[in-house]
Design a protein around this motif. Structure first.
Motif, PDB file in Angstrom:
ATOM      1  N   MET A  69       0.845  -1.177   0.000  1.00 50.84           N
ATOM      2  CA  MET A  69       0.000   0.000   0.000  1.00 50.84           C
ATOM      3  C   MET A  69       0.885   1.233   0.000  1.00 50.84           C
ATOM      4  O   MET A  69       1.947   1.241   0.620  1.00 50.84           O
ATOM      5  N   PRO A  70       0.474   2.283  -0.706  1.00 54.64           N
ATOM      6  CA  PRO A  70       1.300   3.490  -0.778  1.00 54.64           C
ATOM      7  C   PRO A  70       1.479   4.146   0.592  1.00 54.64           C
ATOM      8  O   PRO A  70       0.650   3.990   1.484  1.00 54.64           O
ATOM      9  N   ARG A  71       2.576   4.894   0.711  1.00 53.38           N
ATOM     10  CA  ARG A  71       2.848   5.666   1.927  1.00 53.38           C
ATOM     11  C   ARG A  71       2.931   7.142   1.562  1.00 53.38           C
ATOM     12  O   ARG A  71       3.265   7.493   0.417  1.00 53.38           O
ATOM     13  N   ALA A  72       2.662   7.994   2.534  1.00 52.72           N
ATOM     14  CA  ALA A  72       2.778   9.437   2.313  1.00 52.72           C
ATOM     15  C   ALA A  72       4.169   9.741   1.771  1.00 52.72           C
ATOM     16  O   ALA A  72       5.168   9.258   2.291  1.00 52.72           O
ATOM     17  N   GLY A  73       4.211  10.514   0.698  1.00 51.16           N
ATOM     18  CA  GLY A  73       5.466  10.884   0.076  1.00 51.16           C
ATOM     19  C   GLY A  73       5.822  10.061  -1.150  1.00 51.16           C
ATOM     20  O   GLY A  73       6.650  10.494  -1.956  1.00 51.16           O
ATOM     21  N   ASP A  74       5.237   8.878  -1.320  1.00 53.86           N
ATOM     22  CA  ASP A  74       5.473   8.109  -2.540  1.00 53.86           C
ATOM     23  C   ASP A  74       4.962   8.931  -3.722  1.00 53.86           C
ATOM     24  O   ASP A  74       3.880   9.530  -3.656  1.00 53.86           O
ATOM     25  N   THR A  75       5.726   8.956  -4.804  1.00 51.34           N
ATOM     26  CA  THR A  75       5.350   9.778  -5.945  1.00 51.34           C
ATOM     27  C   THR A  75       5.832   9.155  -7.243  1.00 51.34           C
ATOM     28  O   THR A  75       6.795   8.392  -7.254  1.00 51.34           O
ATOM     29  N   PHE A  76       5.149   9.470  -8.320  1.00 47.64           N
ATOM     30  CA  PHE A  76       5.605   9.119  -9.661  1.00 47.64           C
ATOM     31  C   PHE A  76       5.085  10.159 -10.640  1.00 47.64           C
ATOM     32  O   PHE A  76       4.147  10.893 -10.358  1.00 47.64           O
ATOM     33  N   THR A  77       5.759  10.234 -11.779  1.00 46.30           N
ATOM     34  CA  THR A  77       5.398  11.182 -12.829  1.00 46.30           C
ATOM     35  C   THR A  77       5.217  10.417 -14.127  1.00 46.30           C
ATOM     36  O   THR A  77       6.000   9.512 -14.439  1.00 46.30           O
ATOM     37  N   VAL A  78       4.178  10.776 -14.882  1.00 50.33           N
ATOM     38  CA  VAL A  78       3.925  10.147 -16.181  1.00 50.33           C
ATOM     39  C   VAL A  78       3.826  11.223 -17.257  1.00 50.33           C
ATOM     40  O   VAL A  78       3.368  12.336 -16.993  1.00 50.33           O
ATOM     41  N   THR A  79       4.258  10.870 -18.455  1.00 51.65           N
ATOM     42  CA  THR A  79       4.138  11.742 -19.618  1.00 51.65           C
ATOM     43  C   THR A  79       2.846  11.393 -20.342  1.00 51.65           C
ATOM     44  O   THR A  79       2.572  10.215 -20.604  1.00 51.65           O
ATOM     45  N   LEU A  80       2.059  12.413 -20.662  1.00 50.74           N
ATOM     46  CA  LEU A  80       0.747  12.194 -21.273  1.00 50.74           C
ATOM     47  C   LEU A  80       0.853  11.812 -22.748  1.00 50.74           C
ATOM     48  O   LEU A  80       1.614  12.407 -23.506  1.00 50.74           O
ATOM     49  N   LYS A  81       0.046  10.836 -23.105  1.00 52.06           N
ATOM     50  CA  LYS A  81      -0.093  10.373 -24.484  1.00 52.06           C
ATOM     51  C   LYS A  81      -1.521  10.656 -24.942  1.00 52.06           C
ATOM     52  O   LYS A  81      -2.402  10.941 -24.119  1.00 52.06           O
ATOM     53  N   PRO A  82      -1.800  10.543 -26.237  1.00 52.69           N
ATOM     54  CA  PRO A  82      -3.156  10.836 -26.719  1.00 52.69           C
ATOM     55  C   PRO A  82      -4.251  10.029 -26.021  1.00 52.69           C
ATOM     56  O   PRO A  82      -5.323  10.556 -25.732  1.00 52.69           O
ATOM     57  N   SER A  83      -3.987   8.765 -25.726  1.00 55.44           N
ATOM     58  CA  SER A  83      -5.025   7.940 -25.089  1.00 55.44           C
ATOM     59  C   SER A  83      -5.359   8.420 -23.681  1.00 55.44           C
ATOM     60  O   SER A  83      -6.500   8.289 -23.231  1.00 55.44           O
ATOM     61  N   HIS A  84      -4.403   8.998 -22.958  1.00 57.84           N
ATOM     62  CA  HIS A  84      -4.665   9.489 -21.599  1.00 57.84           C
ATOM     63  C   HIS A  84      -5.626  10.669 -21.635  1.00 57.84           C
ATOM     64  O   HIS A  84      -6.485  10.805 -20.762  1.00 57.84           O
ATOM     65  N   LEU A  85      -5.478  11.519 -22.638  1.00 61.01           N
ATOM     66  CA  LEU A  85      -6.286  12.733 -22.755  1.00 61.01           C
ATOM     67  C   LEU A  85      -7.621  12.503 -23.449  1.00 61.01           C
ATOM     68  O   LEU A  85      -8.531  13.310 -23.296  1.00 61.01           O
ATOM     69  N   GLY A  86      -7.734  11.443 -24.198  1.00 67.21           N
ATOM     70  CA  GLY A  86      -8.966  11.209 -24.958  1.00 67.21           C
ATOM     71  C   GLY A  86      -9.372   9.761 -24.988  1.00 67.21           C
ATOM     72  O   GLY A  86      -9.641   9.195 -26.042  1.00 67.21           O
ATOM     73  N   TRP A  87      -9.440   9.145 -23.807  1.00 65.00           N
ATOM     74  CA  TRP A  87      -9.702   7.708 -23.733  1.00 65.00           C
ATOM     75  C   TRP A  87     -10.987   7.305 -24.443  1.00 65.00           C
ATOM     76  O   TRP A  87     -11.061   6.247 -25.056  1.00 65.00           O
ATOM     77  N   GLY A  88     -11.999   8.140 -24.389  1.00 66.49           N
ATOM     78  CA  GLY A  88     -13.280   7.770 -24.991  1.00 66.49           C
ATOM     79  C   GLY A  88     -13.282   7.760 -26.499  1.00 66.49           C
ATOM     80  O   GLY A  88     -14.178   7.190 -27.123  1.00 66.49           O
ATOM     81  N   THR A  89     -12.269   8.383 -27.119  1.00 67.49           N
ATOM     82  CA  THR A  89     -12.221   8.449 -28.577  1.00 67.49           C
ATOM     83  C   THR A  89     -10.930   7.879 -29.158  1.00 67.49           C
ATOM     84  O   THR A  89     -10.913   7.440 -30.300  1.00 67.49           O
ATOM     85  N   TYR A  90      -9.845   7.904 -28.412  1.00 66.55           N
ATOM     86  CA  TYR A  90      -8.554   7.407 -28.889  1.00 66.55           C
ATOM     87  C   TYR A  90      -8.346   6.032 -28.282  1.00 66.55           C
ATOM     88  O   TYR A  90      -7.750   5.891 -27.220  1.00 66.55           O
ATOM     89  N   ARG A  91      -8.892   5.027 -28.949  1.00 69.01           N
ATOM     90  CA  ARG A  91      -8.899   3.674 -28.402  1.00 69.01           C
ATOM     91  C   ARG A  91      -8.432   2.672 -29.447  1.00 69.01           C
ATOM     92  O   ARG A  91      -8.511   2.935 -30.630  1.00 69.01           O
ATOM     93  N   TYR A  92      -7.990   1.520 -28.957  1.00 71.79           N
ATOM     94  CA  TYR A  92      -7.571   0.450 -29.857  1.00 71.79           C
ATOM     95  C   TYR A  92      -8.640  -0.633 -29.976  1.00 71.79           C
ATOM     96  O   TYR A  92      -8.362  -1.728 -30.411  1.00 71.79           O
ATOM     97  N   THR A  93      -9.835  -0.306 -29.581  1.00 69.97           N
ATOM     98  CA  THR A  93     -10.932  -1.261 -29.636  1.00 69.97           C
ATOM     99  C   THR A  93     -12.193  -0.529 -30.056  1.00 69.97           C
ATOM    100  O   THR A  93     -12.309   0.678 -29.877  1.00 69.97           O
TER     101      THR A  93
END
Length: 130
Positions: free
Chosen positions: A1-25
């Motif tokens: 389980m996460p602890r206070a202070g745990d962190t991560f960073t992700v770079t956005l891709k088209p699917s993250h911003l438009g999941w409802g339209t940018y899909r592989y299915t």
């Protein structure tokens, strides 16, 4: 389980911003405005971020945004293969447009970054870094 202070960073891709339209299915009609935050596998394993396939984990996280407008419950969901217990994304529980609305409120773009910082085992902050 996460602890206070745990962190991560992700770079956005088209699917993250438009999941409802940018899909592989084509399992459903396009839905505009949906979005999610990817959870890289290495962080899901390191921090113990589980989906509801895990028998005892709570996949719900109280979330507030450092910038933009967002406050709600994010669900750690999805998996890389059937039955896997590690989550691969955060999305608002019951509303796949919740994170999409936040992305719009901060002017998120493909290539921008999102930092996720846990403030406790079941709460986190999200921040768009641009």
């Amino acid at each position: 389980m996460p602890r206070a202070g745990d962190t991560f960073t992700v770079t956005l891709k088209p699917s993250h911003l438009g999941w409802g339209t940018y899909r592989y299915t084509d399992t459903r009609d396009p839905i505009y405005g949906e979005g999610y935050i990817k959870i890289p596998r290495q962080y899901a394993e390191r921090f113990g971020i589980f989906n509801d396939n895990h028998p005892t984990a709570n996949p719900r996280y109280r979330c507030v945004a450092v910038n933009g407008r967002y406050s709600g419950i994010l669900l750690a969901q999805g998996c890389s293969c059937a039955g896997d217990v590690y989550a691969k994304q955060f999305a608002e529980e019951g509303n796949l447009k919740g994170i999409g609305n936040w992305y719009r409120s901060v002017g998120a773009q493909v290539g921008g970054e999102v930092r996720v910082t846990f403030t406790s085992s079941n709460s986190l902050e999200i921040e768009y870094l641009g």
